[in-house]
Design a protein around this motif. Sequence first.
Motif, PDB file in Angstrom:
ATOM      1  N   ILE A   1       7.580  10.117  -0.251  1.00 26.20           N
ATOM      2  CA  ILE A   1       7.884   8.929  -1.044  1.00 26.20           C
ATOM      3  C   ILE A   1       8.145   7.741  -0.116  1.00 26.20           C
ATOM      4  O   ILE A   1       8.445   7.917   1.065  1.00 26.20           O
ATOM      5  N   PRO A   2       8.050   6.517  -0.668  1.00 23.91           N
ATOM      6  CA  PRO A   2       8.396   5.342   0.138  1.00 23.91           C
ATOM      7  C   PRO A   2       9.882   5.340   0.475  1.00 23.91           C
ATOM      8  O   PRO A   2      10.712   5.803  -0.318  1.00 23.91           O
ATOM      9  N   ARG A   3      10.209   4.844   1.643  1.00 25.86           N
ATOM     10  CA  ARG A   3      11.608   4.745   2.047  1.00 25.86           C
ATOM     11  C   ARG A   3      12.124   3.370   1.630  1.00 25.86           C
ATOM     12  O   ARG A   3      11.971   2.387   2.345  1.00 25.86           O
TER      13      ARG A   3
ATOM     14  N   HIS B   1       0.789  -1.226   0.000  1.00 22.63           N
ATOM     15  CA  HIS B   1       0.000   0.000   0.000  1.00 22.63           C
ATOM     16  C   HIS B   1       0.831   1.290   0.000  1.00 22.63           C
ATOM     17  O   HIS B   1       0.274   2.362  -0.197  1.00 22.63           O
ATOM     18  N   ILE B   2       2.119   1.179   0.239  1.00 21.29           N
ATOM     19  CA  ILE B   2       2.925   2.370   0.505  1.00 21.29           C
ATOM     20  C   ILE B   2       2.935   3.356  -0.666  1.00 21.29           C
ATOM     21  O   ILE B   2       2.875   4.571  -0.453  1.00 21.29           O
ATOM     22  N   ASP B   3       2.977   2.869  -1.888  1.00 24.72           N
ATOM     23  CA  ASP B   3       3.006   3.789  -3.041  1.00 24.72           C
ATOM     24  C   ASP B   3       1.715   4.599  -3.128  1.00 24.72           C
ATOM     25  O   ASP B   3       1.755   5.830  -3.273  1.00 24.72           O
ATOM     26  N   ALA B   4       0.573   3.938  -3.011  1.00 22.43           N
ATOM     27  CA  ALA B   4      -0.713   4.638  -3.063  1.00 22.43           C
ATOM     28  C   ALA B   4      -0.858   5.574  -1.871  1.00 22.43           C
ATOM     29  O   ALA B   4      -1.358   6.702  -2.013  1.00 22.43           O
ATOM     30  N   PHE B   5      -0.393   5.140  -0.714  1.00 14.74           N
ATOM     31  CA  PHE B   5      -0.488   5.982   0.469  1.00 14.74           C
ATOM     32  C   PHE B   5       0.341   7.246   0.304  1.00 14.74           C
ATOM     33  O   PHE B   5      -0.114   8.339   0.638  1.00 14.74           O
ATOM     34  N   CYS B   6       1.547   7.111  -0.207  1.00 15.72           N
ATOM     35  CA  CYS B   6       2.406   8.292  -0.390  1.00 15.72           C
ATOM     36  C   CYS B   6       1.768   9.292  -1.346  1.00 15.72           C
ATOM     37  O   CYS B   6       1.850  10.503  -1.119  1.00 15.72           O
ATOM     38  N   LEU B   7       1.109   8.807  -2.386  1.00 20.65           N
ATOM     39  CA  LEU B   7       0.401   9.712  -3.304  1.00 20.65           C
ATOM     40  C   LEU B   7      -0.724  10.448  -2.582  1.00 20.65           C
ATOM     41  O   LEU B   7      -0.905  11.652  -2.761  1.00 20.65           O
TER      42      LEU B   7
ATOM     43  N   TYR C   1      -6.206   6.482   6.545  1.00 23.14           N
ATOM     44  CA  TYR C   1      -5.995   5.499   5.481  1.00 23.14           C
ATOM     45  C   TYR C   1      -6.341   4.092   5.964  1.00 23.14           C
ATOM     46  O   TYR C   1      -6.943   3.307   5.235  1.00 23.14           O
ATOM     47  N   LEU C   2      -5.975   3.799   7.214  1.00 19.54           N
ATOM     48  CA  LEU C   2      -6.229   2.464   7.778  1.00 19.54           C
ATOM     49  C   LEU C   2      -7.645   2.319   8.320  1.00 19.54           C
ATOM     50  O   LEU C   2      -8.030   1.245   8.776  1.00 19.54           O
TER      51      LEU C   2
END
Length: 112
Positions: free
Chosen positions: A56-58, A31-37, A109-110
């Motif tokens: 951005i994702p780390r 989910h990290i990419d969508a969350f960062c957006l 988000y969660l």
Amino acid sequence: MPLDLPLPNNKKLLVLFRLESGCLGPDGSNHIDAFCLQAQKQFAAIDSDFIDWEIIPRQDKSLPERQYKINNKLISREMAEKYLNLFNRNIDNFEENIDEKLGEIINQYLGY
């Protein structure tokens, strides 16, 4: 001397924030990419006259979670502090507010 706002992009402070996928739970990497957006969109309006955001994702753990840039050049936290002081912002409070806002966005988000 008052500053004319909004500043041109090359004069804005870029706040680069790298997020760990684990902050989204055990399947956070999915989910990290969508969350960062989503987080990027929510941060875009914050102090947008003099700050740009990049969330951005780390991926590389050797890179810090947070970095500051002006005109695409890395600057120290101390230089970022001086910059923020021009806008009557305290860097400790600023960073604390970033962390709180990210926590709110993560909870949203969660579904908490």
